[in-house]
Every structure is written in structure tokens, then in C-alpha cells.
Design a protein around this motif. Structure first.
Motif, PDB file in Angstrom:
ATOM      1  N   LEU A  85      -9.215 -63.201  42.600  1.00 13.09           N
ATOM      2  CA  LEU A  85      -8.185 -63.268  43.630  1.00 13.09           C
ATOM      3  C   LEU A  85      -8.784 -63.692  44.959  1.00 13.09           C
ATOM      4  O   LEU A  85      -9.692 -63.032  45.485  1.00 13.09           O
ATOM      5  CB  LEU A  85      -7.482 -61.920  43.742  1.00 13.09           C
ATOM      6  N   THR A  86      -8.278 -64.786  45.478  1.00 10.35           N
ATOM      7  CA  THR A  86      -8.825 -65.384  46.694  1.00 10.35           C
ATOM      8  C   THR A  86      -7.742 -66.209  47.376  1.00 10.35           C
ATOM      9  O   THR A  86      -6.923 -66.835  46.682  1.00 10.35           O
ATOM     10  CB  THR A  86     -10.017 -66.307  46.350  1.00 10.35           C
ATOM     11  N   PRO A  87      -7.715 -66.231  48.724  1.00  3.42           N
ATOM     12  CA  PRO A  87      -6.707 -67.070  49.381  1.00  3.42           C
ATOM     13  C   PRO A  87      -6.903 -68.557  49.090  1.00  3.42           C
ATOM     14  O   PRO A  87      -5.993 -69.355  49.313  1.00  3.42           O
ATOM     15  CB  PRO A  87      -6.902 -66.775  50.869  1.00  3.42           C
ATOM     16  N   VAL A 129      -6.967 -67.458  41.958  1.00  2.44           N
ATOM     17  CA  VAL A 129      -5.531 -67.285  42.187  1.00  2.44           C
ATOM     18  C   VAL A 129      -5.309 -66.628  43.546  1.00  2.44           C
ATOM     19  O   VAL A 129      -5.990 -65.666  43.904  1.00  2.44           O
ATOM     20  CB  VAL A 129      -4.894 -66.411  41.069  1.00  2.44           C
ATOM     21  N   SER A 130      -4.327 -67.158  44.279  1.00  4.69           N
ATOM     22  CA  SER A 130      -3.952 -66.592  45.583  1.00  4.69           C
ATOM     23  C   SER A 130      -2.549 -66.025  45.483  1.00  4.69           C
ATOM     24  O   SER A 130      -1.706 -66.576  44.766  1.00  4.69           O
ATOM     25  CB  SER A 130      -3.984 -67.705  46.636  1.00  4.69           C
ATOM     26  N   ILE A 131      -2.266 -64.948  46.204  1.00  7.09           N
ATOM     27  CA  ILE A 131      -0.890 -64.427  46.184  1.00  7.09           C
ATOM     28  C   ILE A 131      -0.059 -64.993  47.332  1.00  7.09           C
ATOM     29  O   ILE A 131       1.095 -64.633  47.492  1.00  7.09           O
ATOM     30  CB  ILE A 131      -0.829 -62.885  46.147  1.00  7.09           C
ATOM     31  N   GLY A 132      -0.619 -65.871  48.142  1.00  5.66           N
ATOM     32  CA  GLY A 132       0.168 -66.496  49.195  1.00  5.66           C
ATOM     33  C   GLY A 132      -0.708 -67.064  50.286  1.00  5.66           C
ATOM     34  O   GLY A 132      -1.901 -66.788  50.345  1.00  5.66           O
ATOM     35  N   TYR A 134      -1.839 -66.635  53.223  1.00  2.53           N
ATOM     36  CA  TYR A 134      -2.246 -65.724  54.285  1.00  2.53           C
ATOM     37  C   TYR A 134      -3.512 -65.051  53.780  1.00  2.53           C
ATOM     38  O   TYR A 134      -3.807 -65.096  52.580  1.00  2.53           O
ATOM     39  CB  TYR A 134      -1.160 -64.678  54.592  1.00  2.53           C
ATOM     40  N   VAL A 135      -4.255 -64.429  54.684  1.00  2.00           N
ATOM     41  CA  VAL A 135      -5.541 -63.869  54.281  1.00  2.00           C
ATOM     42  C   VAL A 135      -5.542 -62.347  54.417  1.00  2.00           C
ATOM     43  O   VAL A 135      -5.252 -61.808  55.492  1.00  2.00           O
ATOM     44  CB  VAL A 135      -6.691 -64.477  55.121  1.00  2.00           C
ATOM     45  N   LEU A 136      -5.826 -61.676  53.322  1.00  2.00           N
ATOM     46  CA  LEU A 136      -5.973 -60.223  53.321  1.00  2.00           C
ATOM     47  C   LEU A 136      -7.454 -59.891  53.492  1.00  2.00           C
ATOM     48  O   LEU A 136      -8.301 -60.774  53.415  1.00  2.00           O
ATOM     49  CB  LEU A 136      -5.463 -59.645  51.990  1.00  2.00           C
ATOM     50  N   GLY A 138      -9.184 -58.220  51.419  1.00  3.48           N
ATOM     51  CA  GLY A 138      -9.852 -58.208  50.110  1.00  3.48           C
ATOM     52  C   GLY A 138      -8.832 -58.421  49.017  1.00  3.48           C
ATOM     53  O   GLY A 138      -7.629 -58.515  49.281  1.00  3.48           O
ATOM     54  N   GLY A 139      -9.308 -58.468  47.774  1.00  2.00           N
ATOM     55  CA  GLY A 139      -8.426 -58.805  46.661  1.00  2.00           C
ATOM     56  C   GLY A 139      -7.714 -57.619  46.013  1.00  2.00           C
ATOM     57  O   GLY A 139      -6.908 -57.812  45.098  1.00  2.00           O
ATOM     58  N   ALA A 142      -3.991 -57.643  46.487  1.00  2.00           N
ATOM     59  CA  ALA A 142      -3.521 -58.828  45.754  1.00  2.00           C
ATOM     60  C   ALA A 142      -3.502 -58.547  44.251  1.00  2.00           C
ATOM     61  O   ALA A 142      -2.576 -58.947  43.540  1.00  2.00           O
ATOM     62  CB  ALA A 142      -4.421 -60.023  46.070  1.00  2.00           C
TER      63      ALA A 142
END
Ligand code: ADE
Length: 235
Positions: A85-87, A129-132, A134-136, A138-139, A142
Motif C-alpha cells: 500500500l503506497t500513494p 496499490v493506493s487508496i486515493g 492523498y498521502v497518509l 503509513g499503510g 489504507a
């Protein structure tokens, strides 16, 4: 599901609640976390290091990721879909969730810091895979988003599986608006708000038509990009 993370205490997190929590208790799915810190190197058990080429932040080491992954039984690894999981990954959508929900085994790598050494992603076969957009930090959140989206699609998890047929994104349309009691809501300022008349008419085909029109209207207004795709798909 196996989750490689530096923060195993963040799980099951939100997945412990509501319908997903019930499915977890009923063993419809299982979550095992693998703590990346247990696979750190040197006497400080480091899991990250500075990026080659300079720049801010730290990067998760590939050898640490490999050791953590190898701690999972080989059979699971062979059969498992691996997701990082990554932006900077491909954007998650409902179709992807539908496909993932059919898989028995998923291994998720949660990034932290600046990212993960690219060699680990490539060599160990992780899909980014990114969930959108924007940057969180960490994963982990996500991962919970992805898992919740997936698990609710597993047959038997939702109390009303028919709700899957009409929900947003199921036909490239956003879902129509919903109303419930009271039929006339008087707000705190004394203003009255009615429910659209057709919904209390008992006329099922008119209700269906009204809902479809509302879905189309809403999609055109809020997600014109999605509506264009729908028209292209029908061509
Ligand atoms: N990690 C940080 N931001 C993320 C995002 N948008 N999607 C997936 N993982 C992430």
C-alpha cells in the motif's frame, strides 16, 4: 490475511467492529500481523535506512521485508496475492475490491517512512496499490480500508446482500438518495422537510424509475468523469 507492518497494534483496529467484526469473530476471515521490527538488522534491530541519492526520510530495507515475508509459511506465500500500500500505486476501486474479495489469501505490506526499497517490491512480487490521491502517514489505515471494502463483499458477511446490487459504483453510477422516518421532519428551526412523494406512493416501478433518474442526475453532477465512462462503456 497476513499484514506486514511496523505497527501490529493498529490491527484489527476498525476491522473489529460492526459487520466486519462479526465476520472476524465467525472466522470468515482471519488477520495475522507480522511485526517488521522482529526482523530488524544489527544490534539496534533497524528496519529502515537513509535513501541512496539523498533526500528526506527513511526507507524500509529490502532484506527486512524479505525476512518478514519468509517467516510466513511458504504455502501461503505461493498462493497469496501480495499488495504494497503506497500513494504511488494504482488507485483502488470497486472492481478491484470485487476481484480481491474472491481471493483466499492476501498479504499486505504497510509502508511507513518515505517508502520501501523498490527492489523488495519488484523482487518479492508486490503489486503497488493506493487508496486515493492523498498521502497518509503509513499503510495501516489504507490496509484496513482495502480489507473492509473486500470483506463486506464476501458472501454471508452482509445482512442484506441485495444492497450490493444497487450501491454506488455497482453500475458505474452513484447510489440514489435514501430517506426514512419521520415522513415530515421538523428541524430545530421549525422548518418542515418532506420525503419525496413517490417513495411513499407504494408504486414500485415509479420508485425504481425515480431512483435511477436520481442516480444519473447525481453521477452527472458529482462524478462527470464516471458518467462519461458509463456512456463509453455502453457504446
Ligand atoms: N500510504 C500512505 N498514503 C497512502 C495511500 N493514499 N494509499 C495507500 N497507502 C498509503
Amino acid at each position: 490475511m497476513k499484514i506486514l507492518t511496523a505497527y501490529p497494534e493498529m490491527f484489527p483496529g476498525s476491522l473489529e467492529h460492526s459487520v466486519i467484526g462479526k465476520a472476524l469473530k465467525e472466522n470468515i476471515f482471519k488477520i495475522d500481523t507480522i511485526n517488521l521490527h522482529e526482523f530488524g538488522i544489527d544490534d539496534r534491530m533497524s528496519i529502515d535506512d537513509e535513501p541512496f541519492g539523498g533526500g528526506p526520510g527513511m526507507v524500509l530495507r529490502p532484506d527486512v521485508v524479505e525476512k518478514a515475508l519468509k517467516s510466513i509459511p511458504e504455502q501461503h506465500n505461493i498462493e497469496s496475492k501480495k499488495i504494497y500500500l503506497t500513494p504511488s500505486g494504482t488507485i483502488l476501486n470497486q472492481e478491484k475490491l470485487r476481484n480481491l474479495s474472491k481471493l483466499e489469501k492476501i498479504t499486505i505490506l504497510c509502508g511507513r517512512f518515505e517508502g520501501v526499497d523498490q527492489r523488495a517490491i519488484d523482487v518479492l512480487g508486490f503489486e503497488e496499490v493506493s487508496i486515493g490521491d492523498y498521502v497518509l502517514a503509513g499503510g495501516e489505515i489504507a490496509a484496513q480500508v482495502l480489507l473492509e471494502g473486500c470483506i463486506r463483499l464476501i458472501p454471508g458477511v452482509l445482512g442484506h446482500p441485495e444492497s450490493l446490487l444497487e450501491e454506488s459504483f455497482s453500475n458505474n453510477l452513484l447510489e440514489y438518495p435514501h430517506y426514512t422516518r419521520p415522513q415530515v421532519w421538523v428541524d430545530s428551526l421549525g422548518n418542515k422537510h418532506d420525503v419525496p412523494e413517490v417513495l411513499t406512493s407504494g408504486h414500485h416501478s415509479n420508485i425504481k424509475k425515480w431512483r435511477l433518474n436520481k442516480s444519473i442526475e447525481k453521477t452527472k453532477n458529482i462524478r462527470p468523469d464516471m458518467y462519461i465512462n458509463k456512456e463509453q462503456k455502453q457504446d
